[in-house]
Motif scaffolding. Structure first.
Motif, short mmCIF file in Angstrom:
data_model
loop_
_atom_site.label_atom_id
_atom_site.label_comp_id
_atom_site.label_asym_id
_atom_site.label_seq_id
_atom_site.Cartn_x
_atom_site.Cartn_y
_atom_site.Cartn_z
N VAL A 21 42.70 41.78 21.22
CA VAL A 21 43.61 41.79 22.35
C VAL A 21 42.94 41.06 23.52
CG1 VAL A 21 44.85 43.23 23.99
CG2 VAL A 21 44.63 43.97 21.61
N LYS A 22 43.65 40.09 24.08
CA LYS A 22 43.11 39.32 25.20
C LYS A 22 42.96 40.23 26.41
CE LYS A 22 42.14 35.17 26.99
NZ LYS A 22 41.14 34.26 26.45
N LYS A 23 41.74 40.34 26.93
CA LYS A 23 41.49 41.18 28.09
C LYS A 23 41.64 40.33 29.34
CE LYS A 23 38.23 44.21 25.65
NZ LYS A 23 36.84 44.72 25.63
N GLN A 24 42.54 40.75 30.21
CA GLN A 24 42.81 39.98 31.42
C GLN A 24 41.84 40.37 32.51
OE1 GLN A 24 45.74 37.60 31.63
NE2 GLN A 24 44.03 36.95 32.89
N THR A 25 41.08 39.41 33.00
CA THR A 25 40.14 39.64 34.08
C THR A 25 40.71 39.03 35.35
OG1 THR A 25 38.30 39.54 32.53
CG2 THR A 25 37.78 39.27 34.87
N VAL A 75 32.59 38.70 28.03
CA VAL A 75 31.32 38.88 28.73
C VAL A 75 31.54 38.90 30.24
CG1 VAL A 75 29.96 37.78 26.91
CG2 VAL A 75 30.89 36.39 28.76
N PRO A 76 30.58 39.47 30.98
CA PRO A 76 30.66 39.40 32.45
C PRO A 76 30.59 37.95 32.92
CG PRO A 76 29.06 41.05 31.76
CD PRO A 76 29.42 40.28 30.54
N MET A 77 31.33 37.67 33.98
CA MET A 77 31.35 36.32 34.55
C MET A 77 30.96 36.39 36.02
SD MET A 77 32.67 34.44 31.98
CE MET A 77 33.56 33.01 32.54
N GLU A 78 30.47 35.27 36.52
CA GLU A 78 30.18 35.16 37.95
C GLU A 78 31.03 34.04 38.52
OE1 GLU A 78 26.41 35.21 41.00
OE2 GLU A 78 26.07 34.87 38.87
N ALA A 79 31.73 34.33 39.60
CA ALA A 79 32.62 33.35 40.21
C ALA A 79 32.19 33.09 41.64
CB ALA A 79 34.06 33.84 40.17
N GLY A 105 38.60 42.54 31.22
CA GLY A 105 39.68 43.52 31.29
C GLY A 105 39.77 44.29 32.59
N GLU A 106 38.94 43.95 33.57
CA GLU A 106 38.93 44.69 34.83
C GLU A 106 39.44 43.83 35.98
OE1 GLU A 106 35.30 46.70 35.67
OE2 GLU A 106 35.07 47.51 33.64
N THR A 107 39.80 44.51 37.06
CA THR A 107 40.28 43.84 38.26
C THR A 107 39.31 44.08 39.40
OG1 THR A 107 42.60 44.03 37.62
CG2 THR A 107 42.15 43.71 39.96
N VAL A 108 39.01 43.03 40.14
CA VAL A 108 38.11 43.11 41.29
C VAL A 108 38.92 42.81 42.54
CG1 VAL A 108 36.08 42.15 42.40
CG2 VAL A 108 36.13 42.41 39.92
N GLU A 109 38.69 43.59 43.59
CA GLU A 109 39.37 43.38 44.87
C GLU A 109 38.37 42.79 45.86
OE1 GLU A 109 42.55 43.91 45.23
OE2 GLU A 109 42.90 44.95 43.32
N LEU A 110 38.76 41.67 46.45
CA LEU A 110 37.91 40.97 47.40
C LEU A 110 38.59 40.96 48.76
CD1 LEU A 110 35.53 38.96 48.01
CD2 LEU A 110 37.03 37.14 47.21
N SER A 111 37.84 41.31 49.82
CA SER A 111 38.44 41.33 51.15
C SER A 111 37.41 40.94 52.20
CB SER A 111 38.99 42.73 51.46
OG SER A 111 37.95 43.69 51.45
N GLY A 112 37.92 40.50 53.36
CA GLY A 112 37.04 40.12 54.46
C GLY A 112 37.21 38.65 54.80
#
Length: 381
Positions: A21-25, A75-79, A105-112
């Motif tokens: 299953v494609k994990k949406q990041t 795998v973990p990615m760095e953006a 498969g996880e969502t990250v919230e970025l603010s500032g």
């Protein structure tokens, strides 16, 4: 429904069930103070230490908001996000980036804002924010120095003396920040963030990697842990090779695929001088030196042969570069499986190694150095 149709349906269902299953990041962001309506993003596997497979994209902003999905399902990615300055903007704005680590498969919230942002996600991000708060005072000071350097470079006032003076300001700050990072790692050997931090510490990575606990070794940063460990082992091999590859010693033989897919060995070229040219299509100095290489190849091709060894490249980009720049000498592709840069202790590009007709090293030149061409003129005079 007949038996054949039923069997096909069952087979199709099983096939679908076997597909991962494609994990949406996802990265959701709200960044204030951005004048442009476009962000640039570069992202890569955290274990890609040489940044050889960077994905690049542009993201449309709507009132500073964006949502972006990474091609990431394992795998973990760095953006890294940055704003491309408008015409007339200071060059120093280019070094301002937002760094985000993501997990499958996880969502990250970025603010500032670009200058002051926060990342919210899982437990790793909580620790990540703690480390960033520790490093921020040092990072802010280093950014100020970097901004001065870039602005002076942009307006043409950066002299070698001024650059050296500014480096003397920058380096002690960087050293103090690394001490803080090392202290954190020693106090948190079982945390995933400690593995992530080690790579930034360069030469001290080996000692610190030894204190990382089993929990972190096998945690979400396990790919990075293994990559650092392998890189340290490879570095030791390279150092040993570099100490052994000297003028007068026999050059190690190797066999690699040439540009036509055939095996080509170094020993098969014995009988004339051979120049091993370790290069890559990505290497600016390698490309810059091509005109002189072609000139000297034409001048001495009856006395020598050049063997270009493409490193840290893809076969596609390598072949494109050979064709684009019309490189008339022999070429082989250095694969990960038969990495001959380990045998020769190669660290800088380009590196040129001259081998005499008996197969012994006669000269090693690192970088695009006029001394290499002076040596050829003297050798073949």
């Amino acid at each position: 429904m007949n038996v054949k149709q039923l069997s096909m349906l069952v087979f199709s269902a099983l096939l679908c069930a076997c597909q991962p299953v494609k994990k949406q990041t996802t990265i959701n962001g709200v960044l204030a103070g951005i004048e442009n309506d476009t962000l640039i993003v570069n992202y890569f596997d955290v274990s890609d230490l040489t940044r050889s497979n960077i994905h690049r994209d542009t993201i449309a902003l709507q009132n500073g908001r964006f949502s972006y999905q990474l091609e990431n399902d394992s795998v973990p990615m760095e953006a890294y996000f940055y704003v491309l300055p408008r015409n007339g903007a200071k060059a120093s704005s280019l070094h301002k980036t937002v760094s985000v680590v993501t997990f499958p498969g996880e969502t990250v919230e970025l603010s500032g804002s670009i200058d002051n942002y926060k990342v919210k996600g899982n437990a790793f991000h909580e620790a990540y924010e703690e480390v960033r708060s520790i490093c921020k005072p040092y990072q802010d000071k280093m950014n100020e120095v970097s901004e001065v350097i870039m602005n002076m470079q942009s307006d043409g006032t950066l002299t070698p003396e001024r650059l050296d003076s500014l480096r003397q300001v920058f380096m002690p700050i960087n050293t103090e920040m690394k001490k803080e990072m090392e202290g954190y790692i020693r106090q948190h050997p079982d945390e995933d963030i400690s593995v992530y931090m080690i790579y930034d510490l360069g030469k001290d990575a080996g000692e610190l990697l030894d204190i990382i606990g089993e929990k972190a070794q096998n945690g979400c940063m396990a790919p990075l842990y293994r990559a650092i460990k392998e890189a340290i082992a490879n570095q030791k091999v390279r150092e040993e090779a570099r100490n052994n590859i000297k003028e007068g010693v026999a050059a190690p033989d190797f066999t690699l695929k040439d540009i036509n897919g055939n095996n080509l060995s170094l020993f098969s070229l014995r009988g004339k001088y051979i120049i091993l040219d370790f290069w890559g299509s990505w290497c600016g100095w390698c490309i810059k030196g091509i005109p002189d290489m072609k000139k000297y190849y034409e001048k001495y091709k009856d006395k020598m042969e050049i063997l270009g060894v493409a490193c840290r490249d893809t076969e596609e980009k390598w072949k494109e570069a050979v064709n684009k720049y019309e490189l008339p000498w022999l070429h082989v592709f250095n694969s990960d499986d038969a990495d001959i840069t380990m045998k020769y202790g190669i660290e800088g590009y380009p590196t040129k190694i001259v081998i005499d007709p008996e197969g012994k090293v006669s000269k090693i030149v690192v970088g695009e150095d006029p001394a290499f061409y002076d040596y050829l003129d003297e050798l073949f005079r």
